[in-house]
Design a protein around this motif. Structure first.
Motif, PDB file in Angstrom:
ATOM      1  N   GLU A  52      75.022  42.137  71.698  1.00 49.33           N
ATOM      2  CA  GLU A  52      74.586  41.445  72.969  1.00 49.33           C
ATOM      3  C   GLU A  52      75.417  40.645  73.185  1.00 49.33           C
ATOM      4  O   GLU A  52      75.605  40.011  74.542  1.00 49.33           O
ATOM      5  N   ILE A  53      76.458  39.864  72.423  1.00 44.28           N
ATOM      6  CA  ILE A  53      77.328  38.887  72.527  1.00 44.28           C
ATOM      7  C   ILE A  53      78.778  39.466  72.177  1.00 44.28           C
ATOM      8  O   ILE A  53      79.848  38.689  72.322  1.00 44.28           O
ATOM      9  N   GLU A  54      78.983  40.519  71.865  1.00 41.40           N
ATOM     10  CA  GLU A  54      80.231  41.156  71.188  1.00 41.40           C
ATOM     11  C   GLU A  54      81.587  40.983  72.329  1.00 41.40           C
ATOM     12  O   GLU A  54      82.554  40.502  71.851  1.00 41.40           O
ATOM     13  N   ASP A  55      81.154  41.007  73.622  1.00 44.40           N
ATOM     14  CA  ASP A  55      82.105  40.787  74.604  1.00 44.40           C
ATOM     15  C   ASP A  55      82.369  39.285  75.035  1.00 44.40           C
ATOM     16  O   ASP A  55      82.930  39.195  76.065  1.00 44.40           O
ATOM     17  N   LEU A  56      81.922  38.597  74.410  1.00 43.88           N
ATOM     18  CA  LEU A  56      82.136  36.920  74.733  1.00 43.88           C
ATOM     19  C   LEU A  56      82.954  36.362  73.700  1.00 43.88           C
ATOM     20  O   LEU A  56      82.835  35.275  73.495  1.00 43.88           O
ATOM     21  N   LYS A  57      83.753  37.070  72.914  1.00 49.24           N
ATOM     22  CA  LYS A  57      84.761  36.515  72.032  1.00 49.24           C
ATOM     23  C   LYS A  57      85.572  35.497  72.265  1.00 49.24           C
ATOM     24  O   LYS A  57      85.846  34.456  71.675  1.00 49.24           O
ATOM     25  N   ASN A  58      85.960  35.385  73.574  1.00 46.80           N
ATOM     26  CA  ASN A  58      86.913  34.489  74.025  1.00 46.80           C
ATOM     27  C   ASN A  58      86.308  33.337  75.024  1.00 46.80           C
ATOM     28  O   ASN A  58      86.774  32.598  75.671  1.00 46.80           O
ATOM     29  N   ASP A  59      84.824  33.877  75.184  1.00 42.27           N
ATOM     30  CA  ASP A  59      84.154  32.542  75.889  1.00 42.27           C
ATOM     31  C   ASP A  59      83.403  31.665  75.321  1.00 42.27           C
ATOM     32  O   ASP A  59      83.493  31.584  74.107  1.00 42.27           O
ATOM     33  N   LYS A  69      71.834  22.470  61.642  1.00 45.56           N
ATOM     34  CA  LYS A  69      72.574  23.186  60.473  1.00 45.56           C
ATOM     35  C   LYS A  69      72.800  24.505  60.618  1.00 45.56           C
ATOM     36  O   LYS A  69      73.742  25.061  60.388  1.00 45.56           O
ATOM     37  N   ARG A  70      71.677  25.144  61.128  1.00 45.41           N
ATOM     38  CA  ARG A  70      71.860  26.775  61.321  1.00 45.41           C
ATOM     39  C   ARG A  70      72.944  27.113  62.079  1.00 45.41           C
ATOM     40  O   ARG A  70      73.550  27.897  61.948  1.00 45.41           O
ATOM     41  N   SER A  71      72.890  26.237  63.419  1.00 44.89           N
ATOM     42  CA  SER A  71      73.895  26.408  64.404  1.00 44.89           C
ATOM     43  C   SER A  71      75.314  26.338  63.698  1.00 44.89           C
ATOM     44  O   SER A  71      76.200  27.046  64.226  1.00 44.89           O
ATOM     45  N   MET A  72      75.528  25.228  62.993  1.00 46.99           N
ATOM     46  CA  MET A  72      76.954  25.161  62.380  1.00 46.99           C
ATOM     47  C   MET A  72      77.151  26.262  61.736  1.00 46.99           C
ATOM     48  O   MET A  72      78.298  26.801  61.650  1.00 46.99           O
ATOM     49  N   THR A  73      76.225  26.921  60.919  1.00 49.92           N
ATOM     50  CA  THR A  73      76.503  28.073  59.904  1.00 49.92           C
ATOM     51  C   THR A  73      76.882  29.178  60.952  1.00 49.92           C
ATOM     52  O   THR A  73      77.784  30.073  60.713  1.00 49.92           O
ATOM     53  N   ALA A  74      76.082  29.478  62.143  1.00 48.76           N
ATOM     54  CA  ALA A  74      76.364  30.356  62.938  1.00 48.76           C
ATOM     55  C   ALA A  74      77.617  30.427  63.575  1.00 48.76           C
ATOM     56  O   ALA A  74      78.295  31.412  63.595  1.00 48.76           O
ATOM     57  N   CYS A  75      78.091  29.187  63.885  1.00 49.76           N
ATOM     58  CA  CYS A  75      79.319  29.104  64.599  1.00 49.76           C
ATOM     59  C   CYS A  75      80.608  29.461  63.418  1.00 49.76           C
ATOM     60  O   CYS A  75      81.561  30.142  63.799  1.00 49.76           O
ATOM     61  N   LEU A  76      80.363  29.005  62.073  1.00 41.84           N
ATOM     62  CA  LEU A  76      81.479  29.517  61.123  1.00 41.84           C
ATOM     63  C   LEU A  76      81.184  30.988  61.180  1.00 41.84           C
ATOM     64  O   LEU A  76      82.423  31.640  60.908  1.00 41.84           O
ATOM     65  N   PHE A  77      80.057  31.526  61.123  1.00 41.49           N
ATOM     66  CA  PHE A  77      80.099  33.135  60.709  1.00 41.49           C
ATOM     67  C   PHE A  77      80.738  33.969  62.004  1.00 41.49           C
ATOM     68  O   PHE A  77      81.421  34.966  61.911  1.00 41.49           O
ATOM     69  N   LEU A  78      80.442  33.307  63.345  1.00 41.54           N
ATOM     70  CA  LEU A  78      81.200  33.808  64.263  1.00 41.54           C
ATOM     71  C   LEU A  78      82.344  33.918  64.644  1.00 41.54           C
ATOM     72  O   LEU A  78      83.156  34.597  64.850  1.00 41.54           O
ATOM     73  N   GLU A  79      83.029  32.692  64.290  1.00 48.03           N
ATOM     74  CA  GLU A  79      84.576  32.429  63.905  1.00 48.03           C
ATOM     75  C   GLU A  79      85.082  33.643  63.141  1.00 48.03           C
ATOM     76  O   GLU A  79      86.336  34.002  63.480  1.00 48.03           O
ATOM     77  N   MET A  81      84.165  36.262  62.664  1.00 48.28           N
ATOM     78  CA  MET A  81      84.313  37.580  63.239  1.00 48.28           C
ATOM     79  C   MET A  81      84.999  37.563  64.715  1.00 48.28           C
ATOM     80  O   MET A  81      84.970  38.421  65.444  1.00 48.28           O
ATOM     81  N   GLY A  82      85.682  36.524  64.955  1.00 43.02           N
ATOM     82  CA  GLY A  82      86.887  36.579  65.959  1.00 43.02           C
ATOM     83  C   GLY A  82      86.478  35.785  67.168  1.00 43.02           C
ATOM     84  O   GLY A  82      87.057  36.027  68.152  1.00 43.02           O
ATOM     85  N   PHE A  83      85.040  34.958  67.164  1.00 46.98           N
ATOM     86  CA  PHE A  83      84.833  34.306  68.185  1.00 46.98           C
ATOM     87  C   PHE A  83      85.638  33.028  68.247  1.00 46.98           C
ATOM     88  O   PHE A  83      86.076  32.407  67.095  1.00 46.98           O
ATOM     89  N   THR A  84      86.305  32.560  69.458  1.00 49.61           N
ATOM     90  CA  THR A  84      87.557  31.320  69.223  1.00 49.61           C
ATOM     91  C   THR A  84      86.906  30.315  70.045  1.00 49.61           C
ATOM     92  O   THR A  84      87.674  29.320  69.947  1.00 49.61           O
ATOM     93  N   ASN A  85      85.820  30.145  70.638  1.00 49.29           N
ATOM     94  CA  ASN A  85      85.283  29.120  71.244  1.00 49.29           C
ATOM     95  C   ASN A  85      83.811  28.937  71.099  1.00 49.29           C
ATOM     96  O   ASN A  85      83.015  28.826  72.104  1.00 49.29           O
TER      97      ASN A  85
END
Length: 104
Positions: A52-59, A69-79, A81-85
């Motif tokens: 559902e968020i695959e198309d938001l990699k540059n947003d 804490k969990r959100s920090m972990t999520a940010c690191l995982f998303l990064e 996977m190519g999420f830039t922001n």
């Protein structure tokens, strides 16, 4: 990953900005209190179930949980996977409720 404060997020919501806010808590936590973010529990992100968020990699994605804490972990995982922001909401919903109560 950058950080964003609850004050910054609230002022951007109130200004009517179109934001991509992701809540990585569990469904029962979300049901008890939420600010209208899209619910994608951390376990789904860790399992790479993020269609559902695959198309938001540059947003910009603002990620929050209960305390940050969990959100920090999520940010690191998303990064990875190519999420830039990605932005982690400092203090999560605990900080939000402390600052603003139960208001969105």
């Amino acid at each position: 990953m950058q950080n964003i404060t609850v004050e910054q997020l609230k002022s951007r919501i109130e200004a009517g900005e179109k934001l991509n806010v992701i809540d990585v808590r569990e469904p029962d936590e979300y049901a008890a209190f939420n600010i209208g973010a899209q619910l994608i529990p951390l376990g789904k992100i860790q399992a790479m179930q993020i269609e559902e968020i695959e198309d938001l990699k540059n947003d910009e994605l603002i990620i929050h949980c209960r305390s940050g804490k969990r959100s920090m972990t999520a940010c690191l995982f998303l990064e990875t996977m190519g999420f830039t922001n990605t932005k982690n909401l400092e203090g999560g919903m605990l900080a939000w409720q402390e600052k603003f109560g139960e208001n969105k």
